[in-house]
Design a protein around this motif. Structure first.
Motif, PDB file in Angstrom:
ATOM      1  N   ARG A   1      -2.811  10.563   7.703  1.00 56.69           N
ATOM      2  CA  ARG A   1      -3.685  11.605   7.157  1.00 56.69           C
ATOM      3  C   ARG A   1      -3.575  11.646   5.635  1.00 56.69           C
ATOM      4  O   ARG A   1      -3.549  12.714   5.000  1.00 56.69           O
ATOM      5  N   ALA A   2      -3.519  10.476   5.047  1.00 55.00           N
ATOM      6  CA  ALA A   2      -3.389  10.364   3.595  1.00 55.00           C
ATOM      7  C   ALA A   2      -4.681  10.797   2.909  1.00 55.00           C
ATOM      8  O   ALA A   2      -5.782  10.580   3.414  1.00 55.00           O
ATOM      9  N   ALA A   3      -4.526  11.397   1.729  1.00 50.22           N
ATOM     10  CA  ALA A   3      -5.688  11.773   0.929  1.00 50.22           C
ATOM     11  C   ALA A   3      -6.139  10.614   0.057  1.00 50.22           C
ATOM     12  O   ALA A   3      -7.310  10.503  -0.302  1.00 50.22           O
ATOM     13  N   GLY A   4      -5.201   9.740  -0.285  1.00 42.59           N
ATOM     14  CA  GLY A   4      -5.527   8.604  -1.122  1.00 42.59           C
ATOM     15  C   GLY A   4      -4.488   7.511  -0.976  1.00 42.59           C
ATOM     16  O   GLY A   4      -3.413   7.728  -0.412  1.00 42.59           O
ATOM     17  N   ILE A   5      -4.830   6.341  -1.456  1.00 42.18           N
ATOM     18  CA  ILE A   5      -3.860   5.244  -1.455  1.00 42.18           C
ATOM     19  C   ILE A   5      -3.859   4.563  -2.821  1.00 42.18           C
ATOM     20  O   ILE A   5      -4.854   4.611  -3.555  1.00 42.18           O
ATOM     21  N   ILE A   6      -2.744   3.964  -3.139  1.00 42.96           N
ATOM     22  CA  ILE A   6      -2.628   3.062  -4.282  1.00 42.96           C
ATOM     23  C   ILE A   6      -2.162   1.729  -3.726  1.00 42.96           C
ATOM     24  O   ILE A   6      -1.242   1.698  -2.901  1.00 42.96           O
TER      25      ILE A   6
ATOM     26  N   ALA B   1       0.840  -1.194   0.000  1.00 39.99           N
ATOM     27  CA  ALA B   1       0.000   0.000   0.000  1.00 39.99           C
ATOM     28  C   ALA B   1       0.877   1.247   0.000  1.00 39.99           C
ATOM     29  O   ALA B   1       1.832   1.346   0.769  1.00 39.99           O
ATOM     30  N   LEU B   2       0.551   2.181  -0.884  1.00 38.79           N
ATOM     31  CA  LEU B   2       1.236   3.470  -0.951  1.00 38.79           C
ATOM     32  C   LEU B   2       0.281   4.549  -0.442  1.00 38.79           C
ATOM     33  O   LEU B   2      -0.813   4.715  -0.994  1.00 38.79           O
ATOM     34  N   ALA B   3       0.674   5.267   0.595  1.00 37.55           N
ATOM     35  CA  ALA B   3      -0.131   6.374   1.115  1.00 37.55           C
ATOM     36  C   ALA B   3       0.343   7.670   0.461  1.00 37.55           C
ATOM     37  O   ALA B   3       1.545   7.949   0.421  1.00 37.55           O
ATOM     38  N   LEU B   4      -0.600   8.454  -0.055  1.00 36.52           N
ATOM     39  CA  LEU B   4      -0.265   9.683  -0.783  1.00 36.52           C
ATOM     40  C   LEU B   4      -0.955  10.888  -0.154  1.00 36.52           C
ATOM     41  O   LEU B   4      -2.053  10.779   0.389  1.00 36.52           O
ATOM     42  N   ASP B   5      -0.302  12.053  -0.273  1.00 40.15           N
ATOM     43  CA  ASP B   5      -0.951  13.282   0.193  1.00 40.15           C
ATOM     44  C   ASP B   5      -1.813  13.850  -0.933  1.00 40.15           C
ATOM     45  O   ASP B   5      -1.937  13.252  -2.010  1.00 40.15           O
ATOM     46  N   GLY B   6      -2.399  15.009  -0.697  1.00 39.92           N
ATOM     47  CA  GLY B   6      -3.315  15.594  -1.674  1.00 39.92           C
ATOM     48  C   GLY B   6      -2.668  15.986  -2.978  1.00 39.92           C
ATOM     49  O   GLY B   6      -3.355  16.153  -3.995  1.00 39.92           O
ATOM     50  N   ALA B   7      -1.348  16.142  -2.980  1.00 43.16           N
ATOM     51  CA  ALA B   7      -0.614  16.495  -4.201  1.00 43.16           C
ATOM     52  C   ALA B   7       0.018  15.267  -4.854  1.00 43.16           C
ATOM     53  O   ALA B   7       0.882  15.390  -5.722  1.00 43.16           O
ATOM     54  N   SER B   8      -0.386  14.091  -4.425  1.00 45.48           N
ATOM     55  CA  SER B   8       0.101  12.809  -4.971  1.00 45.48           C
ATOM     56  C   SER B   8       1.550  12.503  -4.620  1.00 45.48           C
ATOM     57  O   SER B   8       2.192  11.694  -5.286  1.00 45.48           O
ATOM     58  N   HIS B   9       2.068  13.154  -3.573  1.00 46.89           N
ATOM     59  CA  HIS B   9       3.410  12.818  -3.106  1.00 46.89           C
ATOM     60  C   HIS B   9       3.337  11.619  -2.155  1.00 46.89           C
ATOM     61  O   HIS B   9       2.408  11.498  -1.365  1.00 46.89           O
TER      62      HIS B   9
ATOM     63  N   LEU C   1      -6.977   5.043  -5.330  1.00 44.29           N
ATOM     64  CA  LEU C   1      -6.663   5.654  -6.620  1.00 44.29           C
ATOM     65  C   LEU C   1      -6.371   4.627  -7.707  1.00 44.29           C
ATOM     66  O   LEU C   1      -6.649   4.875  -8.882  1.00 44.29           O
ATOM     67  N   ASP C   2      -5.809   3.505  -7.326  1.00 41.40           N
ATOM     68  CA  ASP C   2      -5.507   2.471  -8.321  1.00 41.40           C
ATOM     69  C   ASP C   2      -5.123   1.179  -7.610  1.00 41.40           C
ATOM     70  O   ASP C   2      -4.799   1.171  -6.414  1.00 41.40           O
ATOM     71  N   HIS C   3      -5.197   0.094  -8.347  1.00 38.67           N
ATOM     72  CA  HIS C   3      -4.679  -1.204  -7.918  1.00 38.67           C
ATOM     73  C   HIS C   3      -3.840  -1.704  -9.081  1.00 38.67           C
ATOM     74  O   HIS C   3      -4.349  -1.910 -10.188  1.00 38.67           O
ATOM     75  N   VAL C   4      -2.551  -1.861  -8.847  1.00 41.58           N
ATOM     76  CA  VAL C   4      -1.611  -2.188  -9.917  1.00 41.58           C
ATOM     77  C   VAL C   4      -1.075  -3.606  -9.716  1.00 41.58           C
ATOM     78  O   VAL C   4      -0.650  -3.960  -8.611  1.00 41.58           O
ATOM     79  N   ILE C   5      -1.121  -4.397 -10.774  1.00 37.83           N
ATOM     80  CA  ILE C   5      -0.552  -5.741 -10.753  1.00 37.83           C
ATOM     81  C   ILE C   5       0.846  -5.682 -11.360  1.00 37.83           C
ATOM     82  O   ILE C   5       1.053  -5.061 -12.410  1.00 37.83           O
ATOM     83  N   LEU C   6       1.797  -6.319 -10.689  1.00 34.53           N
ATOM     84  CA  LEU C   6       3.197  -6.264 -11.107  1.00 34.53           C
ATOM     85  C   LEU C   6       3.686  -7.654 -11.503  1.00 34.53           C
ATOM     86  O   LEU C   6       3.335  -8.642 -10.871  1.00 34.53           O
ATOM     87  N   THR C   7       4.497  -7.709 -12.539  1.00 31.69           N
ATOM     88  CA  THR C   7       5.234  -8.921 -12.863  1.00 31.69           C
ATOM     89  C   THR C   7       6.662  -8.521 -13.202  1.00 31.69           C
ATOM     90  O   THR C   7       6.996  -7.336 -13.241  1.00 31.69           O
TER      91      THR C   7
END
Length: 219
Positions: free
Chosen positions: A160-165, A122-130, A200-206
């Protein structure tokens, strides 16, 4: 390369660091300071040079087994190195990292594409996508009981993340999302709506590439 006991005191890695600063040390000298001592049959400089050689060959996918394959390297020293590597990585990736696409996610998490077990991150992002933080939520076959919204969102709320990927790897190399992938995504999206933290997204990796469930119209 001289052995440690053959060096003048001022040329020994620890003394050199204290006198001149860490930037003046070569990579294997920095490793020698970290290790502190060698192993039977190898002084710390010899051991450090072998480890740095391994870094050059496989740093992104370095494992405990890789390190313990070096003759004389035990699990304790290997764990010490892996901890230092991971600590450095966690601080470095948070500096000015902006996630605006699935391609950015793949570049950040490329190492997981080659893993032999499934990792859910899980990636936690702020409102500016950082990027605020990157966390491994679970290791093992992806299912709804293993990847519970509570585990995914608990730290994001504290951040206090605005979004997660979220992202996970497919060790078999297939990029096509499974029914379980789709079900987990729906469940996390619904939980995010309730918590006010957008999925914001769910990404599959290979090993060869990536797939975005958002881009596939599944989010």
């Amino acid at each position: 390369m001289k052995k440690l006991q053959e060096l003048y005191k001022g040329d020994k890695p620890r003394e050199k660091l204290l006198a001149k600063g860490p930037a003046t040390l070569k990579a294997y000298e920095l490793m020698a300071v970290l290790l502190g001592s060698g192993v039977p049959g190898k002084d710390v400089l010899q051991l450090s040079k072998e480890i740095v050689g391994l870094f050059d060959a496989s740093f992104e996918s370095l494992t405990l087994d890789d390190l313990t394959s070096i003759h004389g390297m035990g699990e304790a020293k290997a764990a010490q190195i892996l901890a230092a590597v991971e600590l450095s990585r966690r601080y470095l990736i948070k500096q000015h990292v902006k996630i605006t696409s699935a391609a950015d996610v793949y570049e950040l998490l490329r190492e997981y594409g080659a893993k032999k077990q499934e990792y859910f991150i899980a990636l936690a992002l702020d409102g500016a996508s950082h990027l605020i933080e990157k966390r491994v939520v679970s290791i093992g076959t992806l299912n709804q009981s293993l990847v519970h919204p509570r585990e995914v969102f608990a730290d994001a709320v504290a951040d206090r993340a605005a979004g997660i990927i979220v992202a996970h790897n497919h060790p078999g190399g297939q990029l096509a999302p499974s029914r379980e992938d789709a079900a987990v995504t729906r469940r996390l999206r619904e939980a995010g709506i309730l918590l006010g933290i957008e999925l914001l997204d769910h990404v599959i990796l290979t090993k060869e590439g990536f797939l975005s469930l958002r881009e596939e119209g599944m989010l």
